[in-house]
Design an enzyme around this catalytic site. Structure first.
Site, short mmCIF file in Angstrom:
data_model
loop_
_atom_site.label_atom_id
_atom_site.label_comp_id
_atom_site.label_asym_id
_atom_site.label_seq_id
_atom_site.Cartn_x
_atom_site.Cartn_y
_atom_site.Cartn_z
N ALA A 230 -3.97 -7.88 -3.59
CA ALA A 230 -3.51 -6.52 -3.86
C ALA A 230 -4.69 -5.58 -4.10
O ALA A 230 -5.75 -6.01 -4.55
CB ALA A 230 -2.61 -6.52 -5.10
N GLY A 231 -4.47 -4.32 -3.82
CA GLY A 231 -5.46 -3.29 -4.14
C GLY A 231 -4.69 -2.03 -4.51
O GLY A 231 -4.04 -1.44 -3.66
N HIS A 232 -4.71 -1.68 -5.81
CA HIS A 232 -3.91 -0.55 -6.28
C HIS A 232 -4.84 0.58 -6.74
O HIS A 232 -5.68 0.38 -7.61
CB HIS A 232 -3.01 -0.99 -7.44
CG HIS A 232 -1.97 -2.00 -7.03
ND1 HIS A 232 -1.07 -2.54 -7.89
CD2 HIS A 232 -1.71 -2.57 -5.82
CE1 HIS A 232 -0.28 -3.39 -7.24
NE2 HIS A 232 -0.67 -3.43 -5.98
N GLY B 289 0.11 14.18 -3.31
CA GLY B 289 -1.34 14.05 -3.38
C GLY B 289 -1.68 12.77 -4.13
O GLY B 289 -0.82 12.19 -4.80
N ASP C 133 0.81 -1.22 0.00
CA ASP C 133 0.00 0.00 0.00
C ASP C 133 0.84 1.28 0.00
O ASP C 133 0.41 2.32 0.51
CB ASP C 133 -0.97 0.03 1.20
CG ASP C 133 -1.91 -1.16 1.20
OD1 ASP C 133 -2.25 -1.64 0.10
OD2 ASP C 133 -2.30 -1.61 2.29
N GLN D 143 2.00 -6.08 -3.18
CA GLN D 143 2.48 -6.25 -1.80
C GLN D 143 3.77 -5.42 -1.57
O GLN D 143 3.92 -4.40 -2.21
CB GLN D 143 2.72 -7.73 -1.48
CG GLN D 143 1.46 -8.56 -1.34
CD GLN D 143 0.80 -8.96 -2.64
OE1 GLN D 143 1.43 -9.51 -3.51
NE2 GLN D 143 -0.47 -8.67 -2.78
N PRO E 273 -8.76 -0.81 8.81
CA PRO E 273 -7.90 0.35 9.09
C PRO E 273 -6.43 -0.08 9.08
O PRO E 273 -6.10 -1.16 9.57
CB PRO E 273 -8.32 0.80 10.51
CG PRO E 273 -9.17 -0.28 11.05
CD PRO E 273 -9.62 -1.16 9.93
N GLY F 46 1.62 2.98 -2.57
CA GLY F 46 1.23 3.86 -3.67
C GLY F 46 1.81 3.35 -5.00
O GLY F 46 2.04 4.12 -5.93
N LYS F 47 2.00 2.02 -5.09
CA LYS F 47 2.60 1.43 -6.30
C LYS F 47 1.72 1.66 -7.52
O LYS F 47 2.21 1.89 -8.61
CB LYS F 47 2.80 -0.09 -6.12
CG LYS F 47 3.75 -0.44 -4.99
CD LYS F 47 3.82 -1.93 -4.76
CE LYS F 47 2.53 -2.53 -4.24
NZ LYS F 47 2.12 -2.10 -2.90
N LYS G 110 3.09 10.35 -0.38
CA LYS G 110 2.34 10.85 0.78
C LYS G 110 3.12 11.85 1.65
O LYS G 110 2.87 11.94 2.86
CB LYS G 110 1.83 9.68 1.63
CG LYS G 110 0.86 8.79 0.83
CD LYS G 110 -0.10 8.09 1.74
CE LYS G 110 -1.40 7.79 1.07
NZ LYS G 110 -2.38 7.15 1.86
P1 GDP Z 1 -0.68 0.32 -3.59
O1 GDP Z 1 -1.31 -0.94 -3.11
O2 GDP Z 1 0.80 0.36 -3.30
O3 GDP Z 1 -0.96 0.63 -5.03
O4 GDP Z 1 -1.32 1.50 -2.72
P2 GDP Z 1 -2.89 1.66 -2.33
O5 GDP Z 1 -3.63 2.14 -3.51
O6 GDP Z 1 -3.37 0.47 -1.62
O7 GDP Z 1 -2.77 2.79 -1.21
C1 GDP Z 1 -2.17 4.03 -1.48
C2 GDP Z 1 -3.19 5.13 -1.19
O8 GDP Z 1 -2.51 6.37 -1.12
C3 GDP Z 1 -4.23 5.29 -2.27
O9 GDP Z 1 -5.42 5.72 -1.68
C4 GDP Z 1 -3.65 6.38 -3.16
O10 GDP Z 1 -4.65 7.11 -3.87
C5 GDP Z 1 -2.99 7.26 -2.14
N1 GDP Z 1 -1.78 8.00 -2.58
C6 GDP Z 1 -0.78 7.58 -3.39
N2 GDP Z 1 0.19 8.51 -3.44
C7 GDP Z 1 -0.22 9.54 -2.66
C8 GDP Z 1 0.37 10.80 -2.29
O11 GDP Z 1 1.48 11.14 -2.67
N3 GDP Z 1 -0.36 11.58 -1.42
C9 GDP Z 1 -1.59 11.21 -0.95
N4 GDP Z 1 -2.21 12.03 -0.10
N5 GDP Z 1 -2.16 10.04 -1.28
C10 GDP Z 1 -1.47 9.22 -2.11
P1 IMO Z 2 -0.86 -4.19 -2.25
O1 IMO Z 2 -0.42 -4.73 -3.59
C1 IMO Z 2 -0.99 -4.56 2.07
C2 IMO Z 2 -0.98 -8.60 3.74
C3 IMO Z 2 -2.25 -9.02 4.48
C4 IMO Z 2 -1.64 -9.93 5.54
C5 IMO Z 2 -0.54 -10.64 4.76
C6 IMO Z 2 -0.93 -12.02 4.23
O2 IMO Z 2 -2.16 -3.47 -2.30
O3 IMO Z 2 0.24 -3.42 -1.61
P2 IMO Z 2 -2.46 -12.77 2.19
O4 IMO Z 2 -3.91 -12.53 1.93
O5 IMO Z 2 -1.56 -12.24 1.12
O6 IMO Z 2 -2.15 -14.19 2.54
O7 IMO Z 2 -2.17 -11.92 3.53
O8 IMO Z 2 -0.20 -9.79 3.68
N1 IMO Z 2 -1.19 -8.13 2.36
C7 IMO Z 2 -1.15 -6.84 2.00
N2 IMO Z 2 -1.01 -5.72 2.74
N3 IMO Z 2 -1.07 -4.46 0.73
C8 IMO Z 2 -1.18 -5.57 -0.04
O9 IMO Z 2 -1.16 -5.54 -1.39
C9 IMO Z 2 -1.26 -6.84 0.60
N4 IMO Z 2 -1.39 -8.11 0.16
C10 IMO Z 2 -1.33 -8.89 1.24
O10 IMO Z 2 -2.91 -7.91 5.05
O11 IMO Z 2 -1.05 -9.17 6.55
MG MG Z 3 -2.84 -1.60 -1.86
#
Ligand code: GDP
Ligand code: IMO
Ligand code: MG
Length: 424
Positions: A39-41, A414, A13, A223, A303, A15-16, A330
């Protein structure tokens, strides 16, 4: 030719999604090499927000080829739902390709994920519940079902009958739960298989061709380094290799072709799920980071735990991935803090060192040592030039570069696609 890898440097998470989307604008291919719909991007383009789980962030550019490599695990129901969601928003899937060797997340994997977590009780990993651990377990145990098996129904039924004989023993004898049947699984899968069929290819051949044609390839990590099965906080990790090495085995490209490895790191640290987190903030500052940074999981809505930046952790990521640069996201969230603490080293018994304690025993014996840097009050989200940042924000970034020995080339201020400062 240019081959770039984007990996997470912390616990996911970072910000990939946003960084891949922003940097891969000139790429020809965007490739996922590991993980699944755990994953959730997030990618934000103007008013539009996209939350991608399996499909590479490059899908938002119609001309780019998007590949799910053999190392990715595919839940047919989940990917079809994601594909239909994108189609509803007029995003073309013509350029989406899935490797024929990718393993399939079956309904019994999801079930076993939940059962195993429940059995562990307080000792649970805090998985996403998507069946990821069980599917990779079956892959390594040589009883996995691959996407190529699904394409021929007779072959699929044969394989599934063999595998279910074992999986049902696990489900019935260990967990006392209802067994799965071949007929029901095959019937439920049928519509998903038909939707996926035209996208299935030998993607290693596509990648080889792209390399020969001197095209630009971008590998989008899922991840993060500290969730890697070998380099993470084992056993509180995922079951794959989200580190740069995972690209070679998860997409079929040799390491000699790789030019750059970009480590995405948040300006602070977050984690979802259980496991050690030495710089965690269980106080108002932690809550402030969660609120201001909207730190809630994209996949599970949980959270995220928040804490101070950890330099030994970043050095670990530089080491095991061979990072050539850092993308720091961030930074805007830290605005307004009077003092910003940064963990610079660890005390373990009588010695002080800068090696992140991945091992649980060592983590429990180690104490983070902090340095406090001065904060800044200005809103920095409109700034696009490094030198225009408040001096203390510049110092924060320069401190990271100096400590890690790699440049910070992109700074997120942002969530939106263009809210980035490029630094030479
Ligand atoms: P990922 O799994 O690495 O792609 O990251 P996620 O999407 O799960 O979480 C990153 C969160 O931070 C998302 O809600 C993005 O929109 C947000 N984000 C990414 N870069 C920035 C930044 O530079 N500033 C702020 N405020 N939010 C950001
Ligand atoms: P992105 O790509 C954050 C965490 C889970 C748990 C551990 C094992 O969005 O960054 P799993 O379901 O993979 O067996 O869970 O890994 N986890 C992540 N945490 N971002 C992710 O992906 C994750 N993918 C798995 O919360 O702690
Ligand atoms: Mg994510």
């Amino acid at each position: 030719m240019s081959v770039k890898i984007v990996v997470g440097s912390q616990w996911g998470d970072e910000g990939k999604g946003k960084i891949t989307d922003m940097l891969s604008q000139t790429a020809d291919l965007v490739v996922r090499f590991g993980g699944g719909n755990n994953a959730g991007h997030t990618v934000i383009v103007g008013e539009e927000k996209f939350e991608l789980h399996l499909i590479p962030s490059g899908i938002l550019y119609p001309e780019k080829k998007c590949i799910l490599g053999n190392g990715v695990v595919i839940d047919p129901e989940a990917i079809v739902e994601e594909m239909e969601g994108l189609e509803d928003r007029d995003i073309s899937l013509d350029n989406l390709f899935i490797d024929e060797s990718a393993h399939i997340v079956m309904p019994y994997h999801r079930k076993l994920d939940g059962l195993e977590e429940a059995r562990k009780g307080n000792g649970k990993i805090g998985t996403t519940g998507k069946g990821i651990g069980p599917v990779y377990t079956d892959k390594v145990a040589r009883r996995g079902i691959r996407i190529m098996d699904l394409l021929d129904e007779e072959r699929f039924k044969r394989k599934l009958s063999d595998v279910l004989e074992y999986k049902n023993l696990e489900i019935e004898k260990i967990y006392n739960e209802t067994p799965f049947t071949v007929e029901k699984i095959v019937e439920d899968m049928r519509p998903y298989i038909e939707k996926l069929r035209p996208h299935v290819k030998n993607t290693a051949l596509m990648i080889e061709e792209a390399v020969k044609k001197d095209e630009k390839l971008f590998f989008e990590g899922a991840q993060g380094t500290l969730l890697d099965i070998d380099y993470g906080t084992y056993p509180y990790v995922t079951s794959s290799h989200p580190t740069a090495g995972g690209v070679c085995t998860g997409a079929g490209i040799g390491p000699v072709h790789v030019d750059d490895v970009i480590g995405v790191a948040k300006a602070y640290v977050t984690r979802v799920g259980e496991g050690p987190f030495p710089t965690e903030l269980n106080n108002e500052t932690g809550e402030m980071l969660r609120d201001k940074g909207h730190e809630y999981g994209v996949t599970t809505g949980r959270p995220r735990r928040c804490g101070w930046l950890d330099i030994p952790m970043l050095k670990h990521a530089v080491r095991v991935n061979g990072l050539t640069e850092i993308a720091l996201t961030k930074m805007d969230v830290l605005s307004g803090l009077k003092g910003i603490k940064v963990c610079t080293s660890y005390r373990n018994k009588d010695s002080v060192n800068d090696v992140f304690p991945c091992d649980l025993q060592r983590a429990s014996e180690s104490k983070a040592i902090y340095e406090t840097l001065e904060g800044w009050t200005e809103d920095i989200s409109e700034i696009r030039i490094f030198e225009k940042l408040p001096l203390n924000a510049q110092k924060y970034i320069e401190m990271i570069e100096e400590a890690c020995g790699v440049p910070v080339k992109n700074i997120g201020v942002g969530p939106e696609r263009n809210e980035v400062i490029k630094k030479d």
